[in-house]
Design a protein around this motif. Structure first.
Motif, PDB file in Angstrom:
ATOM      1  N   LYS A   1       1.567   3.807  -2.976  1.00 49.37           N
ATOM      2  CA  LYS A   1       1.225   4.227  -1.464  1.00 49.37           C
ATOM      3  C   LYS A   1       0.620   3.092  -0.904  1.00 49.37           C
ATOM      4  CE  LYS A   1      -1.135   8.114  -2.819  1.00 49.37           C
ATOM      5  NZ  LYS A   1      -1.951   9.287  -2.879  1.00 49.37           N
ATOM      6  N   ASN A   2      -0.337   2.211  -1.416  1.00 47.77           N
ATOM      7  CA  ASN A   2      -0.855   1.063  -0.797  1.00 47.77           C
ATOM      8  C   ASN A   2       0.616   0.048  -0.651  1.00 47.77           C
ATOM      9  OD1 ASN A   2      -3.138   0.153  -0.207  1.00 47.77           O
ATOM     10  ND2 ASN A   2      -2.988  -1.466  -1.758  1.00 47.77           N
ATOM     11  N   LYS A   3       1.395  -0.023  -1.309  1.00 46.51           N
ATOM     12  CA  LYS A   3       2.572  -1.040  -1.007  1.00 46.51           C
ATOM     13  C   LYS A   3       3.054  -0.461   0.355  1.00 46.51           C
ATOM     14  CE  LYS A   3       6.615  -3.087  -2.791  1.00 46.51           C
ATOM     15  NZ  LYS A   3       7.499  -3.318  -4.129  1.00 46.51           N
ATOM     16  N   LYS A   4       3.218   0.859   0.348  1.00 46.52           N
ATOM     17  CA  LYS A   4       4.038   1.401   1.692  1.00 46.52           C
ATOM     18  C   LYS A   4       3.051   1.488   2.788  1.00 46.52           C
ATOM     19  CE  LYS A   4       7.357   4.285  -0.936  1.00 46.52           C
ATOM     20  NZ  LYS A   4       7.858   5.770  -1.299  1.00 46.52           N
ATOM     21  N   ALA A   5       1.635   1.624   2.576  1.00 42.53           N
ATOM     22  CA  ALA A   5       1.016   1.650   3.770  1.00 42.53           C
ATOM     23  C   ALA A   5       1.056   0.290   4.295  1.00 42.53           C
ATOM     24  CB  ALA A   5      -0.622   1.900   3.383  1.00 42.53           C
ATOM     25  N   GLY A   6       1.074  -0.829   3.558  1.00 45.75           N
ATOM     26  CA  GLY A   6       1.200  -2.180   3.758  1.00 45.75           C
ATOM     27  C   GLY A   6       2.484  -2.403   4.783  1.00 45.75           C
TER      28      GLY A   6
END
Length: 389
Positions: free
Chosen positions: A364-369
């Motif tokens: 999720k953090n990668k996609k949020a980036g």
């Protein structure tokens, strides 16, 4: 050495976990061994914040609903939550209507949390402005579902009548960015209803929304709403002898509370054709096993579905939920099917076989980036101005 306060807190948590586990196992048994009386409390309770909606979606019978417009009184809401709190059911703050229209929806979320319950909302997201998103996250919203049937402007606006594709998408993206900034406290899910109008958008929906920091990109089967949606033909199933008709699991799992406090046996009963009590006058936990609710369950067990029908107003006889219409592999409405299988899953993995999907933090953090860096590009793809990469 841990303090007395921390020890007491841990003892309380352990007791709550034991109660939660017992209630869940009891629910599994009751749902797979159905009788009129249900010894387990409701696993899930739908509370209708309001039956008013700002849209007229083509697959929803909102425009034909005969109930008068209502907004639940906040005092009644707290009474219901307080009565439900000992058994810790999931709280879904929606039935008919758009929950975000309720002026005290944030307070409802906070009250639910204050009593130790997990509040969830399904929304069309048209009213989900940044400030409201911040307040819902801060209040302790556990889960939010974004209703997004259609992955092109044409399909989406043809179905969600009254909504503007780009505005809704930007509201969803704002919420996802704010949720990421807060450390992903809210479980997020997009919901796409598969029907004739949307089938051509299905793969596009998966490609687009899978790029976003969502826990689940979900495709839901169409519900016929007791024959209101004519796309689903139940005639081949209805030819089967009644003794071969499935027994619906809903009466042993959940029930719905209307905005005026009346209680319906079936959450899909949008026009309240069969009411079982009134939360204004009764304890909501008593209604769960009231005479009317037990009669409803026994009638379902006996497969005498026609007993609930009124002239021109069918209920169970015309419901698609018990039948294998569309792809229901991820649909939880008729969960559980097999008691032994679910017991083995519980004691082996401490989780049901059909569980909510949660993406891991790193994903999720990668996609949020990606969203933060490429939001304009994603919107261009959504509008069809760019190929989806």
């Amino acid at each position: 050495m841990p303090s007395t306060k921390s020890k007491n807190k841990r003892v309380k948590e352990i007791k709550e976990d034991i109660v939660k586990d017992y209630n869940y196992l009891n629910f599994l048994y009751n749902a797979t061994h159905p009788k009129a009386y249900c010894s387990s409390p409701p696993h899930q309770v739908y509370i209708e914040a309001t039956n008013v909606c700002n849209l007229r979606c083509s697959h929803c019978p909102q425009s034909t609903m005969r109930r008068r417009p209502q907004y639940m009184d906040i005092g009644l809401f707290e009474k219901i939550i307080k009565e439900l709190s000992p058994s810790k059911p999931f709280i879904d703050l929606y039935l008919q209507g758009e929950s975000l229209l309720h002026p005290k929806i944030v307070e409802m979320v906070k009250i639910s949390r204050d009593y130790g319950l997990l509040p969830r909302i399904t929304t069309n997201a048209t009213l989900l402005k940044k400030e409201l998103s911040k307040k819902l996250i801060a209040a302790g919203l556990n889960k939010i579902e974004f209703s997004m049937s259609g992955a092109t402007k044409k399909t989406y606006e043809d179905i969600h009548r009254g909504a503007i594709f780009e505005k809704t998408l930007n509201n969803v993206l704002d919420f996802l960015e704010l949720n990421a900034e807060a450390g992903f406290p809210v479980h997020t899910r997009s919901v796409f209803v598969e029907e004739v109008k949307t089938k051509s958008d299905k793969e596009r929906y998966y490609k687009l929304f899978s790029k976003l920091p969502l826990d689940d990109v979900y495709v839901s089967p169409l519900i016929n709403m007791f024959g209101w949606n004519k796309e689903i033909d139940l005639n081949p199933f209805k030819k089967l002898p009644k003794e071969r008709w499935p027994i619906c699991k809903c009466p042993w799992r959940q029930f719905g509370i209307n905005a005026d406090g009346t209680v319906r046996a079936c959450i899909f009963d949008y026009d309240s054709r069969y009411l079982i009590g009134d939360a204004n006058k009764e304890n909501i936990r008593d209604i769960w096993n009231s005479k009317k609710m037990q009669k409803f369950r026994q009638t379902v067990v006996d497969r005498r579905y026609e007993d609930f029908d009124k002239p021109g107003l069918p209920l169970c006889t015309e419901c698609s939920q018990i039948w294998p219409t569309g792809n229901k592999s991820s649909d939880s409405t008729q969960f559980p099917q097999d008691f032994i299988k679910e017991m083995e899953a519980f004691f082996g993995k401490k989780q049901p076989t059909l569980k909510a999907k949660y993406s891991d933090y790193e994903t999720k953090n990668k996609k949020a980036g990606y969203l933060k860096k490429h939001r304009d590009e994603w919107m261009a793809e959504a509008r069809g101005e760019k190929e989806i990469s």
